[in-house]
Write a protein that holds these residues in place. Structure first.
Motif: not given
Ligand code: M6R
Length: 365
Positions: A58-59, A103-105, A108, A154, A156, A240, A243
């Motif tokens: 997604t990023s 990156s959301q987190s 990664t 999970v 995003s 989406k 997933e």
């Protein structure tokens, strides 16, 4: 906490008017954008030979959505890299590059290894993350926090729309020294201020998207065609669906349709065509005509009031969304597709927040 919602993904989808507001808070001025994190490096960024976006999933898609406006406002070539692919190829990264890691987190593994690689090659490294204190935030030279709030599902959702908004703001900041684009930039800034309202509006499609999901529950596959600003929307909408709803789904560049995918079209395969108003609109109208000629089962996502223009007298299922500035349209357009993926998952009886085989943050290679 989930509050009144059944699942975190649902809560995070509906939270987007708020998360987008926090992403923009303190950063939009009357006719300019303030991004403190980039200020000291702005000169280097403006003089870079190329801007390279690097991310996964997604990023990556969020960066792809922002690419056209960054190219337009900066006039710097912008290239895209999926982190693992850059590493597999050991693709060229130069000292004169600005490498933007999304990156959301911020944790990664593929993205962090690509960051090490870009640092070794001497590029200026910019981080765009939702996680203060993450490895990405610490190891990049500078960056922007997206401030979307903690994302638990999970899949995003709210991080995606906030990432796009941050990268549009980055494009505005990089292009701020040009008189020739001032009016264009002001339009986009006005559009940003109003974006949370438009997102609230499009969230009202919830019931309609549940109905659409009901009609798709037993099907095996779904295609999504987009182009221009909304090529990313096609990829992200399909990601989406596969997933969380565990349904095969492919996002495709509409311009590639006649180079292969057209062979798949029949009366049964549902195809979502994104045809909101922008410079690609007439091309999408002709894609719809061609799909009709092959009896495609069409679902058209269009701007409000455009049902007749996209599907005159024909039997398309229509999803109408508010029209916003072209480069912000991906933020609006992804919402019905997030809702569709959510409802499909619930109706098919799968785990929405913890899809099988997936982790929120992929910390191994
Ligand atoms: O934390 P990151 O943004 O670096 O994660 C990248 C991907 O693993 C992530 O976006 C993944 O594709 C999502 N689960 C998609 O919803």
């Amino acid at each position: 906490k989930k509050g009144n919602y059944d699942h975190f993904m649902q809560k995070e989808i509906h939270e987007q008017p708020h998360s987008l507001t926090t992403t923009m808070r303190g950063r939009l001025k009357h006719n300019s954008v303030l991004l403190g994190g980039l200020k000291e490096h702005m000169k280097t960024i403006r003089h870079s030979r190329r801007i390279v976006f690097i991310g996964c999933g997604t990023s990556y898609n969020a960066a792809l959505a922002a690419r056209p406006i960054l190219e337009e406002l900066s006039s710097i070539p912008v290239t895209m890299e999926i982190a693992s692919d850059l590493l597999d190829r050991q693709g060229p990264i130069y000292r004169e590059d600005t490498a933007v890691f999304v990156s959301q987190s911020g944790e990664t593994a593929d993205t962090l290894l690509a960051l090490e690689y870009a640092l070794e090659n001497g590029a200026l490294c910019v981080g765009i993350t939702n996680t203060v204190g993450s490895t990405l935030a610490r190891k990049t030279h500078c960056g922007i926090h997206i401030n979307a709030g903690c994302e638990i599902g999970v899949a995003s959702t709210k991080a995606y729309t906030s990432q796009i908004v941050v990268m549009v703001m980055m494009a505005l900041a990089i292009g701020a020294d040009r008189i020739s684009t001032q009016a264009r930039r002001e339009d986009i800034i006005n559009g940003l201020s109003d974006l949370p309202n438009q997102v609230s509006e499009v969230l009202k499609l919830d019931r309609e998207m549940k109905d659409l999901a009901e009609s798709l529950i037993t099907l095996e596959s779904l295609l999504v065609f987009g182009r221009g600003y909304n090529y990313a929307t096609a990829l992200e909408g399909a990601l989406k669906v596969k997933e969380v709803a565990l349904m095969h789904s492919e996002g495709m560049l509409a311009g590639e349709m006649k180079h292969g995918p057209l062979a798949l079209v029949d009366e049964t395969l549902p195809i979502i065509v994104i045809a909101t108003r922008d410079s690609c609109f007439s091309k999408q109208q002709s894609v719809i005509q061609q799909l009709h000629a092959r009896k495609g089962r069409l679902i058209v996502l269009c701007s409000k009031g455009d049902a007749q223009s996209v599907c005159p007298g024909r039997s398309c299922r229509i999803i109408e969304v508010p029209q916003v500035a072209d480069c912000l349209q991906p933020v609006v357009n992804i919402i019905p597709l997030q809702l569709l993926a959510y409802h499909l998952t619930v109706l098919r009886g799968y785990n929405v927040d913890q899809p099988r085989n997936l982790a929120k943050s992929v910390t191994t290679q």
